[in-house]
Motif scaffolding. Structure first.
Motif, PDB file in Angstrom:
ATOM      1  N   GLU A 102       0.858  -1.181   0.000  1.00 22.44           N
ATOM      2  CA  GLU A 102       0.000   0.000   0.000  1.00 22.44           C
ATOM      3  C   GLU A 102       0.898   1.237   0.000  1.00 22.44           C
ATOM      4  OE1 GLU A 102      -3.584   0.281   2.709  1.00 22.44           O
ATOM      5  OE2 GLU A 102      -2.202   1.690   3.666  1.00 22.44           O
ATOM      6  N   PHE A 103       0.537   2.212  -0.831  1.00 21.90           N
ATOM      7  CA  PHE A 103       1.331   3.424  -0.970  1.00 21.90           C
ATOM      8  C   PHE A 103       0.538   4.654  -0.574  1.00 21.90           C
ATOM      9  CE2 PHE A 103       3.048   0.446  -4.052  1.00 21.90           C
ATOM     10  CZ  PHE A 103       4.404   0.588  -3.877  1.00 21.90           C
ATOM     11  N   ASP A 104       1.259   5.670  -0.135  1.00 21.79           N
ATOM     12  CA  ASP A 104       0.704   7.012   0.034  1.00 21.79           C
ATOM     13  C   ASP A 104       0.893   7.707  -1.305  1.00 21.79           C
ATOM     14  OD1 ASP A 104       0.199   9.681   0.468  1.00 21.79           O
ATOM     15  OD2 ASP A 104       1.561   9.874   2.168  1.00 21.79           O
ATOM     16  N   HIS A 105      -0.191   7.818  -2.062  1.00 21.83           N
ATOM     17  CA  HIS A 105      -0.098   8.360  -3.412  1.00 21.83           C
ATOM     18  C   HIS A 105       0.511   9.761  -3.418  1.00 21.83           C
ATOM     19  CE1 HIS A 105      -1.521   9.897  -7.325  1.00 21.83           C
ATOM     20  NE2 HIS A 105      -1.245   8.666  -7.699  1.00 21.83           N
ATOM     21  N   GLY A 106       0.222  10.563  -2.411  1.00 19.54           N
ATOM     22  CA  GLY A 106       0.771  11.909  -2.337  1.00 19.54           C
ATOM     23  C   GLY A 106       2.283  11.935  -2.220  1.00 19.54           C
ATOM     24  N   ALA A 107       2.871  10.878  -1.671  1.00 17.50           N
ATOM     25  CA  ALA A 107       4.326  10.813  -1.527  1.00 17.50           C
ATOM     26  C   ALA A 107       5.020  10.408  -2.818  1.00 17.50           C
ATOM     27  CB  ALA A 107       4.693   9.831  -0.410  1.00 17.50           C
ATOM     28  N   LEU A 108       4.246  10.049  -3.829  1.00 11.00           N
ATOM     29  CA  LEU A 108       4.823   9.581  -5.086  1.00 11.00           C
ATOM     30  C   LEU A 108       4.939  10.682  -6.134  1.00 11.00           C
ATOM     31  CD1 LEU A 108       2.987   6.171  -5.270  1.00 11.00           C
ATOM     32  CD2 LEU A 108       5.355   6.586  -4.621  1.00 11.00           C
ATOM     33  N   GLU A 150      10.894   8.364   0.686  1.00 17.98           N
ATOM     34  CA  GLU A 150      10.674   7.925   2.063  1.00 17.98           C
ATOM     35  C   GLU A 150       9.228   8.207   2.467  1.00 17.98           C
ATOM     36  OE1 GLU A 150      12.399   8.903   6.472  1.00 17.98           O
ATOM     37  OE2 GLU A 150      13.783   8.902   4.773  1.00 17.98           O
ATOM     38  N   GLY A 151       8.617   7.243   3.116  1.00 16.96           N
ATOM     39  CA  GLY A 151       7.251   7.393   3.577  1.00 16.96           C
ATOM     40  C   GLY A 151       6.196   7.008   2.556  1.00 16.96           C
ATOM     41  N   SER A 152       6.622   6.611   1.359  1.00 21.55           N
ATOM     42  CA  SER A 152       5.625   6.282   0.333  1.00 21.55           C
ATOM     43  C   SER A 152       5.001   4.903   0.545  1.00 21.55           C
ATOM     44  CB  SER A 152       6.222   6.387  -1.066  1.00 21.55           C
ATOM     45  OG  SER A 152       7.309   5.510  -1.222  1.00 21.55           O
ATOM     46  N   ILE A 153       5.720   3.977   1.169  1.00 27.36           N
ATOM     47  CA  ILE A 153       5.132   2.676   1.499  1.00 27.36           C
ATOM     48  C   ILE A 153       4.513   2.797   2.884  1.00 27.36           C
ATOM     49  CG2 ILE A 153       5.558   0.229   1.969  1.00 27.36           C
ATOM     50  CD1 ILE A 153       7.905   0.363   0.024  1.00 27.36           C
ATOM     51  N   THR A 154       3.195   2.570   2.968  1.00 25.57           N
ATOM     52  CA  THR A 154       2.510   2.724   4.247  1.00 25.57           C
ATOM     53  C   THR A 154       2.125   1.388   4.876  1.00 25.57           C
ATOM     54  OG1 THR A 154       0.404   2.964   3.091  1.00 25.57           O
ATOM     55  CG2 THR A 154       1.595   4.992   3.652  1.00 25.57           C
ATOM     56  N   ARG A 155       1.972   0.363   4.042  1.00 25.97           N
ATOM     57  CA  ARG A 155       1.517  -0.921   4.570  1.00 25.97           C
ATOM     58  C   ARG A 155       1.976  -2.053   3.655  1.00 25.97           C
ATOM     59  NH1 ARG A 155      -4.908  -2.271   5.231  1.00 25.97           N
ATOM     60  NH2 ARG A 155      -4.749  -3.987   6.693  1.00 25.97           N
ATOM     61  N   VAL A 156       2.330  -3.180   4.256  1.00 26.47           N
ATOM     62  CA  VAL A 156       2.661  -4.400   3.521  1.00 26.47           C
ATOM     63  C   VAL A 156       1.731  -5.489   4.044  1.00 26.47           C
ATOM     64  CG1 VAL A 156       4.428  -6.145   3.071  1.00 26.47           C
ATOM     65  CG2 VAL A 156       5.068  -3.716   3.175  1.00 26.47           C
ATOM     66  N   TRP A 174      13.029  -6.730   7.297  1.00 21.10           N
ATOM     67  CA  TRP A 174      13.227  -5.530   6.496  1.00 21.10           C
ATOM     68  C   TRP A 174      12.433  -4.362   7.073  1.00 21.10           C
ATOM     69  CZ3 TRP A 174       9.348  -3.157   3.421  1.00 21.10           C
ATOM     70  CH2 TRP A 174       9.799  -2.046   2.719  1.00 21.10           C
ATOM     71  N   ILE A 175      11.187  -4.601   7.468  1.00 16.33           N
ATOM     72  CA  ILE A 175      10.358  -3.531   8.031  1.00 16.33           C
ATOM     73  C   ILE A 175      10.932  -3.052   9.359  1.00 16.33           C
ATOM     74  CG2 ILE A 175       8.082  -3.036   9.045  1.00 16.33           C
ATOM     75  CD1 ILE A 175       6.865  -4.683   6.754  1.00 16.33           C
ATOM     76  N   ARG A 176      11.361  -3.981  10.207  1.00 20.48           N
ATOM     77  CA  ARG A 176      11.949  -3.587  11.508  1.00 20.48           C
ATOM     78  C   ARG A 176      13.220  -2.770  11.326  1.00 20.48           C
ATOM     79  NH1 ARG A 176      11.137  -9.412  13.717  1.00 20.48           N
ATOM     80  NH2 ARG A 176       9.027  -9.285  14.487  1.00 20.48           N
ATOM     81  N   SER A 177      14.018  -3.083  10.297  1.00 19.63           N
ATOM     82  CA  SER A 177      15.280  -2.377  10.088  1.00 19.63           C
ATOM     83  C   SER A 177      15.085  -1.033   9.394  1.00 19.63           C
ATOM     84  CB  SER A 177      16.235  -3.238   9.269  1.00 19.63           C
ATOM     85  OG  SER A 177      15.759  -3.375   7.945  1.00 19.63           O
ATOM     86  N   SER A 178      13.890  -0.796   8.864  1.00 18.75           N
ATOM     87  CA  SER A 178      13.599   0.444   8.164  1.00 18.75           C
ATOM     88  C   SER A 178      13.300   1.559   9.166  1.00 18.75           C
ATOM     89  CB  SER A 178      12.377   0.234   7.259  1.00 18.75           C
ATOM     90  OG  SER A 178      11.929   1.451   6.742  1.00 18.75           O
TER      91      SER A 178
END
Length: 143
Positions: free
Chosen positions: A15-21, A90-96, A113-117
């Motif tokens: 899931e992406f934050d479209h505004g961040a793209l 940064e911040g464009s991926i909101t959910r996996v 990967w998520i924990r290290s981000s």
């Protein structure tokens, strides 16, 4: 979507934050798919080719699908040059969302990967609904 694009529930949905793209020139890097009952006509194809505009060409050729797929609510990304990688802001991926049949080893790699981000990314598991044909995404607390 799970059956067609996410390897029969073994893949992920991101899931992406479209505004961040939006890039530095305020251009959106993604395009909403247009669902329609018929194919574009010859005049539309010719106009897209003759325009020389790669965005309009791509939207017509790669972002037009049958209304049978409308429930997917799909967006498409394009890179320049083709087959290159797109550095996401940064911040464009909101959910996996992890597929219901994803192997544990793959789930663990994605969790690491998520924990290290440094980004705040919600991690969810997909489950088939007990009462309908829907897939439910349940957020994982503590991940």
């Amino acid at each position: 979507m799970w059956a067609h694009y996410a390897s029969n529930h073994r893949g992920v949905i991101i899931e992406f934050d479209h505004g961040a793209l939006v890039d530095e020139e305020h251009q959106v890097r993604s395009f909403k798919v247009n669902y329609q009952d018929s194919l574009p006509n010859l005049c539309q194809y010719r106009a897209a080719v003759e325009s020389g505009d790669p965005v309009e060409f791509s939207k017509l050729f790669f972002c037009t699908k049958s209304t049978e797929w409308k429930n997917e609510q799909e967006w498409r990304f394009f890179t320049e040059p083709a087959d290159s990688f797109l550095d996401l802001p940064e911040g464009s991926i909101t959910r996996v969302i992890l597929g219901a049949k994803m192997p544990d080893m793959t789930k663990n790699l994605i969790r690491q990967w998520i924990r290290s981000s440094d980004q705040k990314i919600i991690l969810s598991n997909a489950y088939p609904s007990k009462y309908s044909f829907k897939i439910i995404a349940k957020d994982r607390l503590g991940d």
